[in-house]
Design a protein around this motif. Sequence first.
Motif, PDB file in Angstrom:
ATOM      1  N   THR A   1       0.842  -1.190   0.000  1.00  0.00           N
ATOM      2  CA  THR A   1       0.000   0.000   0.000  1.00  0.00           C
ATOM      3  C   THR A   1       0.883   1.247   0.000  1.00  0.00           C
ATOM      4  O   THR A   1       1.743   1.399   0.863  1.00  0.00           O
ATOM      5  CB  THR A   1      -0.908   0.023   1.255  1.00  0.00           C
ATOM      6  OG1 THR A   1      -1.661  -1.164   1.282  1.00  0.00           O
ATOM      7  CG2 THR A   1      -1.823   1.210   1.242  1.00  0.00           C
ATOM      8  N   GLU A   2       0.656   2.119  -0.969  1.00  0.00           N
ATOM      9  CA  GLU A   2       1.455   3.340  -1.046  1.00  0.00           C
ATOM     10  C   GLU A   2       0.841   4.432  -0.183  1.00  0.00           C
ATOM     11  O   GLU A   2      -0.380   4.563  -0.103  1.00  0.00           O
ATOM     12  CB  GLU A   2       1.552   3.826  -2.486  1.00  0.00           C
ATOM     13  CG  GLU A   2       2.455   2.978  -3.337  1.00  0.00           C
ATOM     14  CD  GLU A   2       2.669   3.571  -4.707  1.00  0.00           C
ATOM     15  OE1 GLU A   2       3.830   3.823  -5.052  1.00  0.00           O
ATOM     16  OE2 GLU A   2       1.661   3.789  -5.405  1.00  0.00           O
TER      17      GLU A   2
ATOM     18  N   SER B   1      -3.365   8.248   1.536  1.00  0.00           N
ATOM     19  CA  SER B   1      -3.398   6.845   1.108  1.00  0.00           C
ATOM     20  C   SER B   1      -4.715   6.589   0.389  1.00  0.00           C
ATOM     21  O   SER B   1      -5.562   7.477   0.298  1.00  0.00           O
ATOM     22  CB  SER B   1      -3.270   5.914   2.320  1.00  0.00           C
ATOM     23  OG  SER B   1      -4.450   5.961   3.100  1.00  0.00           O
ATOM     24  N   GLU B   2      -4.892   5.375  -0.066  1.00  0.00           N
ATOM     25  CA  GLU B   2      -6.144   5.001  -0.729  1.00  0.00           C
ATOM     26  C   GLU B   2      -7.331   5.088   0.232  1.00  0.00           C
ATOM     27  O   GLU B   2      -8.466   5.249  -0.191  1.00  0.00           O
ATOM     28  CB  GLU B   2      -6.057   3.593  -1.319  1.00  0.00           C
ATOM     29  CG  GLU B   2      -5.150   3.472  -2.517  1.00  0.00           C
ATOM     30  CD  GLU B   2      -5.610   4.263  -3.736  1.00  0.00           C
ATOM     31  OE1 GLU B   2      -6.826   4.490  -3.899  1.00  0.00           O
ATOM     32  OE2 GLU B   2      -4.747   4.662  -4.533  1.00  0.00           O
ATOM     33  N   ASP B   3      -7.089   5.024   1.520  1.00  0.00           N
ATOM     34  CA  ASP B   3      -8.163   5.070   2.517  1.00  0.00           C
ATOM     35  C   ASP B   3      -8.638   6.492   2.814  1.00  0.00           C
ATOM     36  O   ASP B   3      -9.772   6.691   3.228  1.00  0.00           O
ATOM     37  CB  ASP B   3      -7.701   4.436   3.832  1.00  0.00           C
ATOM     38  CG  ASP B   3      -7.354   2.965   3.655  1.00  0.00           C
ATOM     39  OD1 ASP B   3      -7.976   2.317   2.798  1.00  0.00           O
ATOM     40  OD2 ASP B   3      -6.466   2.485   4.379  1.00  0.00           O
TER      41      ASP B   3
ATOM     42  N   TRP C   1     -12.065   9.458   2.108  1.00  0.00           N
ATOM     43  CA  TRP C   1     -12.236  10.295   0.925  1.00  0.00           C
ATOM     44  C   TRP C   1     -13.674  10.763   0.756  1.00  0.00           C
ATOM     45  O   TRP C   1     -13.924  11.808   0.164  1.00  0.00           O
ATOM     46  CB  TRP C   1     -11.763   9.555  -0.338  1.00  0.00           C
ATOM     47  CG  TRP C   1     -10.273   9.422  -0.387  1.00  0.00           C
ATOM     48  CD1 TRP C   1      -9.545   8.277  -0.282  1.00  0.00           C
ATOM     49  CD2 TRP C   1      -9.330  10.487  -0.508  1.00  0.00           C
ATOM     50  NE1 TRP C   1      -8.213   8.564  -0.328  1.00  0.00           N
ATOM     51  CE2 TRP C   1      -8.039   9.916  -0.474  1.00  0.00           C
ATOM     52  CE3 TRP C   1      -9.433  11.860  -0.631  1.00  0.00           C
ATOM     53  CZ2 TRP C   1      -6.882  10.667  -0.564  1.00  0.00           C
ATOM     54  CZ3 TRP C   1      -8.282  12.621  -0.721  1.00  0.00           C
ATOM     55  CH2 TRP C   1      -7.027  12.023  -0.692  1.00  0.00           C
TER      56      TRP C   1
ATOM     57  N   TRP D   1       1.953  11.216  -8.109  1.00  0.00           N
ATOM     58  CA  TRP D   1       1.214  10.217  -7.345  1.00  0.00           C
ATOM     59  C   TRP D   1       0.036  10.853  -6.605  1.00  0.00           C
ATOM     60  O   TRP D   1      -1.081  10.333  -6.628  1.00  0.00           O
ATOM     61  CB  TRP D   1       2.150   9.519  -6.347  1.00  0.00           C
ATOM     62  CG  TRP D   1       1.486   8.409  -5.594  1.00  0.00           C
ATOM     63  CD1 TRP D   1       1.373   7.098  -5.973  1.00  0.00           C
ATOM     64  CD2 TRP D   1       0.806   8.506  -4.336  1.00  0.00           C
ATOM     65  NE1 TRP D   1       0.668   6.380  -5.029  1.00  0.00           N
ATOM     66  CE2 TRP D   1       0.318   7.226  -4.005  1.00  0.00           C
ATOM     67  CE3 TRP D   1       0.562   9.561  -3.452  1.00  0.00           C
ATOM     68  CZ2 TRP D   1      -0.397   6.963  -2.844  1.00  0.00           C
ATOM     69  CZ3 TRP D   1      -0.144   9.299  -2.288  1.00  0.00           C
ATOM     70  CH2 TRP D   1      -0.624   8.020  -1.989  1.00  0.00           C
TER      71      TRP D   1
ATOM     72  N   LEU E   1      -3.944  10.242  -7.140  1.00  0.00           N
ATOM     73  CA  LEU E   1      -4.782   9.805  -6.018  1.00  0.00           C
ATOM     74  C   LEU E   1      -5.998  10.720  -5.859  1.00  0.00           C
ATOM     75  O   LEU E   1      -7.134  10.245  -5.732  1.00  0.00           O
ATOM     76  CB  LEU E   1      -3.956   9.796  -4.722  1.00  0.00           C
ATOM     77  CG  LEU E   1      -4.681   9.366  -3.448  1.00  0.00           C
ATOM     78  CD1 LEU E   1      -4.907   7.855  -3.460  1.00  0.00           C
ATOM     79  CD2 LEU E   1      -3.883   9.785  -2.223  1.00  0.00           C
TER      80      LEU E   1
ATOM     81  N   ARG F   1      -8.495  10.207  -8.748  1.00  0.00           N
ATOM     82  CA  ARG F   1      -9.257   8.957  -8.615  1.00  0.00           C
ATOM     83  C   ARG F   1     -10.372   9.083  -7.581  1.00  0.00           C
ATOM     84  O   ARG F   1     -11.466   8.565  -7.782  1.00  0.00           O
ATOM     85  CB  ARG F   1      -8.332   7.798  -8.230  1.00  0.00           C
ATOM     86  CG  ARG F   1      -7.531   7.233  -9.375  1.00  0.00           C
ATOM     87  CD  ARG F   1      -6.925   5.873  -9.068  1.00  0.00           C
ATOM     88  NE  ARG F   1      -6.362   5.681  -7.738  1.00  0.00           N
ATOM     89  CZ  ARG F   1      -5.130   6.019  -7.368  1.00  0.00           C
ATOM     90  NH1 ARG F   1      -4.316   6.585  -8.241  1.00  0.00           N
ATOM     91  NH2 ARG F   1      -4.701   5.788  -6.144  1.00  0.00           N
ATOM     92  N   HIS F   2     -10.108   9.775  -6.489  1.00  0.00           N
ATOM     93  CA  HIS F   2     -11.091   9.824  -5.406  1.00  0.00           C
ATOM     94  C   HIS F   2     -12.013  11.043  -5.458  1.00  0.00           C
ATOM     95  O   HIS F   2     -13.146  10.973  -4.977  1.00  0.00           O
ATOM     96  CB  HIS F   2     -10.383   9.782  -4.045  1.00  0.00           C
ATOM     97  CG  HIS F   2      -9.770   8.451  -3.764  1.00  0.00           C
ATOM     98  ND1 HIS F   2     -10.515   7.374  -3.331  1.00  0.00           N
ATOM     99  CD2 HIS F   2      -8.500   8.014  -3.883  1.00  0.00           C
ATOM    100  CE1 HIS F   2      -9.727   6.326  -3.182  1.00  0.00           C
ATOM    101  NE2 HIS F   2      -8.498   6.684  -3.511  1.00  0.00           N
TER     102      HIS F   2
END
Length: 188
Positions: free
Chosen positions: A10-11, A118-120, A135, A172, A176, A179-180
């Motif tokens: 996880t980035e 992060s993606e979260d 998000w 990056w 991110l 995308r969100h």
Amino acid sequence: MFLEKRNGGTEMLECEIEIGKEERDALLEIALNSKEYRKKRKVEAIKFSILIVACILIIIWRVTNSDTRLVVLCSLLAAYSLFMICGGSKLMQKTVLKKSVTAMDKELKSGYRKYTFSEDGILLKSEVSEGNTAWTLYKDWEIYGNYICIRNLSNENVLVKQDKLSAEERTWLIDLLTRHLGKAVNEK
């Protein structure tokens, strides 16, 4: 600031910022240029334009009846309305925003912030609080000068200084955010 992989790939991107005068000024300008404040100024401009037309009609009507007091009053009202249309509304909004920021506690309007993206969502650490926000609690983002500004549903902003990011980190983070939250509001 650094981009790293954790927990099985996880980035995450960690960014730090010290909120000082430059950042507070940027946040003020971002707020003034937001859709909500621009919309309020447009509505006010329409109202003041109608008021100017009404004043001109009253002036024309009362000049013929030699009512100088009403002519002077309408002239002043029309001049004030013109001032508000030509920048006075933004100046008033700026004054109100500055007063509200001045009334805030020092810890809330300045100081150290650390964000982990992060993606979260975004993990925020400051001198007075720490919390993780998903998000879904953010509505949009934009690029303003040297800053990437992420706005939550309460119209509070997360600022990231672009010049503190490497090219890879910036790419990056923008990917991110896109995308969100979709495209930047000033890119649509």
